[in-house]
Structure formats: structure tokens, C-alpha cells
Design an enzyme around this catalytic site. Structure first.
Site, PDB file in Angstrom:
ATOM      1  N   LEU A  16       0.816  -1.214   0.000  1.00 36.50           N
ATOM      2  CA  LEU A  16       0.000   0.000   0.000  1.00 36.50           C
ATOM      3  C   LEU A  16       0.849   1.263   0.000  1.00 36.50           C
ATOM      4  O   LEU A  16       0.327   2.349  -0.214  1.00 36.50           O
ATOM      5  CB  LEU A  16      -0.926   0.016   1.218  1.00 36.50           C
ATOM      6  N   HIS A 135      10.451 -13.780   0.416  1.00 37.62           N
ATOM      7  CA  HIS A 135      10.811 -13.375  -0.946  1.00 37.62           C
ATOM      8  C   HIS A 135      11.937 -14.309  -1.370  1.00 37.62           C
ATOM      9  O   HIS A 135      13.067 -14.166  -0.913  1.00 37.62           O
ATOM     10  CB  HIS A 135      11.260 -11.908  -0.974  1.00 37.62           C
ATOM     11  N   ASP A 246       0.795  -8.926  -5.009  1.00 35.29           N
ATOM     12  CA  ASP A 246       2.057  -8.181  -5.030  1.00 35.29           C
ATOM     13  C   ASP A 246       1.885  -6.891  -5.820  1.00 35.29           C
ATOM     14  O   ASP A 246       2.803  -6.438  -6.506  1.00 35.29           O
ATOM     15  CB  ASP A 246       3.206  -9.019  -5.600  1.00 35.29           C
TER      16      ASP A 246
END
Length: 342
Positions: A16, A135, A246
Site C-alpha cells: 500500500l 521473498h 504483489d
């Protein structure tokens, strides 16, 4: 007119950003998602419980949807303590910690250089029921950027899975057949998110006929054989794969630059784009599980109880969208999206 009604979806991997752009990013993601797991790679990163709760308050301050709730995560560092993990877990708002290999992606410089150094924290997370989000790329310069995910699976992830069998792990935004196969073959505590853009596009879309900077993301788009493997995994009905956009906005200026930022913006049309993929595969019956069931089931959270309805009605994506004082170029800018949430 073709319609499709599904349980309200969630987004289990969302950026965000922060500051004045939150009004725009929260609006777009809150339009039909029930929940979103918010990534902690701000500047500075969200490394403490207090920072995560403060970030949540800033999100909620601009959240006008009564059906959307942010779920928070911590940024895992080599200085994270077991007490911090316990404190975060006790809030009820923070459900996971994110492992970024140092330098792997946007704002990851504070990430982990040596996974062994966070093994005591992973042990605490396993005990406390805090999920580990990863990740999955190595960052050593001798490894080709297109091979960094596969190398990570062999050298980093496999030992973690072996050493912490009760730790729930989400391999985020997988991009290779290797990653899809790893997750399929791992035990029930390993799952993965898949983005809409990695299902819709491959590296040819980014590179053929001129460089398309808005397709540049990390992990980078791979060849079409990997794309096809991701499509098979996402649409298969397997509970190990679920929706994580994502969606990672950067201003038009920062993307269209000599050294452009990594990230694609899909929050404006995420469920519509996923629906296209499932329709093209003849697997619309599996969309609800991928978008609405598998994520909360893996996180041991209740499924949403209300629904949204999609209509097979094409609409044109704006060329740009508001992004604070700037604009962001969304995926499919100026082009048609085939489904619309009513």
C-alpha cells in the site's frame, strides 16, 4: 450476460506504500477485498510491533470500506528478537514476519544476509504460530537474475523447511516451475502466492518490441514455460496456492526512468485479471478456492461470509490513476479488461 458470484476474496500479498498515496491504494484494494496482508518494506521498514500498529492506524484512517481490513506483518531482520515476535503475535493484528534477502527487492536493504542468524527467531515463530513469508531469491551477483529463485529453493528454502517442519511458510509471488513444483512436493505447511501479472505475462511482454517498464517487477517475469506452470498450479484447485497480487505501485516518473523501480500495479483490477486467467483455462470453478478459501484456510482464519459478483463486461483501464500527488500507470493501461465487479 455471464455472471460469476464468489465469496469475497482476500489479497495475501499487498503493498500500500505510505503517506498521501494511501488514500488511493487503500481505495483500490478495498473495493472488493475482504482482507489484505500488508507488506512491511516501508522506509524505514516496519520492524517493531509499534510500527506495525501505527501503520495499520494510518491505513484505517483512510479506509472508507466497511468490508476491508488490513492484516499486518513484520519485517524480519537479523536484530529481530523472540520477544518482539511474541509481542506482535499477541496483538491479533500481526500474523506473519517477512524474510527479505538483503537487496532482493524494493526497500530490502535492511533484510537478512545470513539466514542462519535468524534461526532462533524462526524457532520462536514456529512455537508461536507466526507465519514466515519469504521473498525467495538469492542476491549474490554471480547468480543470473532469471535463476535467483531456483537457486534460493535449493540453497536457502529447502534447509529452512527441513529444519522447521512445523513452521508455516508462504513462498511469495512464485515465478518458476521450480517453485511451483517445490511447493507441490513439500509438506502441508508450505504454500505459495501467485500474482496476476505472472499468470498473464512473461518476459517477452516486457522485452519484445521495446522495453515495457511497467512489466518490470521482482521477481522478474520469466519465460513462457514457467508462466504456463504457474497457470497450471493456480488453476489446479490445490489448496497450496492462493491469491497474492504483489500490487506494488510506483509513480509513472519512477517507472519510466533510466533506472526504473520494480513493481507492477494491479490492485485496480486484480480479481478481474485473475478471472480472465481461470476462464481461459476453463477453470472458473476453481477461482473461488484460489481467491477466497485457500488463503484464510492456510492462515487459520475464517473465510469471508459475504460475496461479490463479476460480470463478463469489458471495460478500458485508465491510462493513469491517481497516486497521491503523482500518477501510477496500472497494468493493462488503456486496454480492455474482460470482467467487471458489480
Amino acid at each position: 450476460m455471464t455472471t460469476l458470484t464468489i465469496t469475497r476474496p482476500d489479497d495475501w500479498h499487498l503493498h500500500l506504500r505510505d503517506g498521501d498515496v494511501l488514500t488511493d491504494t487503500v481505495r483500490d484494494s478495498g473495493r472488493y477485498n475482504g482482507r489484505a496482508l500488508i507488506m512491511p518494506n516501508l522506509v524505514p521498514p516496519v520492524i517493531t510491533t509499534e510500527q506495525a500498529l501505527s501503520y495499520r492506524e494510518r491505513i484505517q484512517a483512510v479506509n472508507s470500506s466497511n468490508t476491508f481490513a488490513p492484516i499486518m506483518s513484520l519485517y524480519l531482520t537479523e536484530k529481530t528478537t523472540s520477544d518482539e515476535i511474541r509481542k506482535a503475535k499477541a496483538t491479533g493484528y500481526i500474523v506473519a514476519a517477512k524474510l527479505y534477502p538483503a537487496g532482493a527487492t524494493t526497500n530490502s536493504d535492511s533484510g537478512v544476509s545470513d539466514v542462519q542468524k535468524v534461526y532462533p527467531i524462526l524457532k520462536t515463530m514456529q512455537e508461536e504460530g507466526m507465519l514466515l513469508l519469504i521473498h525467495g531469491e538469492v542476491t549474490t551477483h554471480d547468480i543470473d537474475i532469471f535463476d535467483r529463485e531456483k537457486t534460493f529453493l535449493d540453497t536457502v528454502l529447502a534447509p529452512i523447511v527441513n529444519d522447521f517442519p512445523e513452521l508455516k511458510i508462504v513462498l511469495e509471488h512464485i515465478t518458476t516451475k521450480d517453485a511451483a513444483d517445490f511447493v507441490k512436493n513439500a509438506g502441508p505447511n508450505v504454500a505459495a502466492t501467485i500474482t496476476a501479472h505472472h499468470l498473464l505475462f512473461n518476459r517477452n511482454h516486457m522485452l519484445v518490441g521495446g522495453i515495457k517498464p511497467h512489466f518490470y517487477c521482482l521477481p522478474i517475469l520469466k519465460r513462457n514455460t514457467h508462466q504456463l506452470a504457474l497457470i497450471e498450479a493456480a488453476t489446479s484447485g490445490s489448496p497450496k496456492f492462493f491469491l497474492g497480487t504483489d500490487s506494488a505501485p510506483h509513480s509513472k516518473e519512477k517507472k519510466e526512468a533510466a533506472c526504473g523501480c520494480a513493481g507492477s500495479y494491479t490492485a485496480h483490477a486484480s480479481i478481474e485479471l485473475y478471472t480472465e486467467v481461470f476462464e481461459n483455462e476453463g477453470k472458473l470453478d476453481n477461482l473461488e478456492a484460489f481467491a477466497s478459501f485457500n488463503g484464510p484456510d492456510f492462515y487459520n482464519l475464517p473465510r469471508n461470509t459475504d460475496t461479490i459478483t463479476l460480470v463478463k463486461e469489458a471495460w478500458i483501464t485508465p491510462e493513469t490513476m491517481s497516486f497521491g500527488n503523482d500518477v501510477v500507470v496500472p497494468i493493462r493501461a488503456g486496454e480492455a479488461v474482460e470482467w467487471l465487479v458489480k
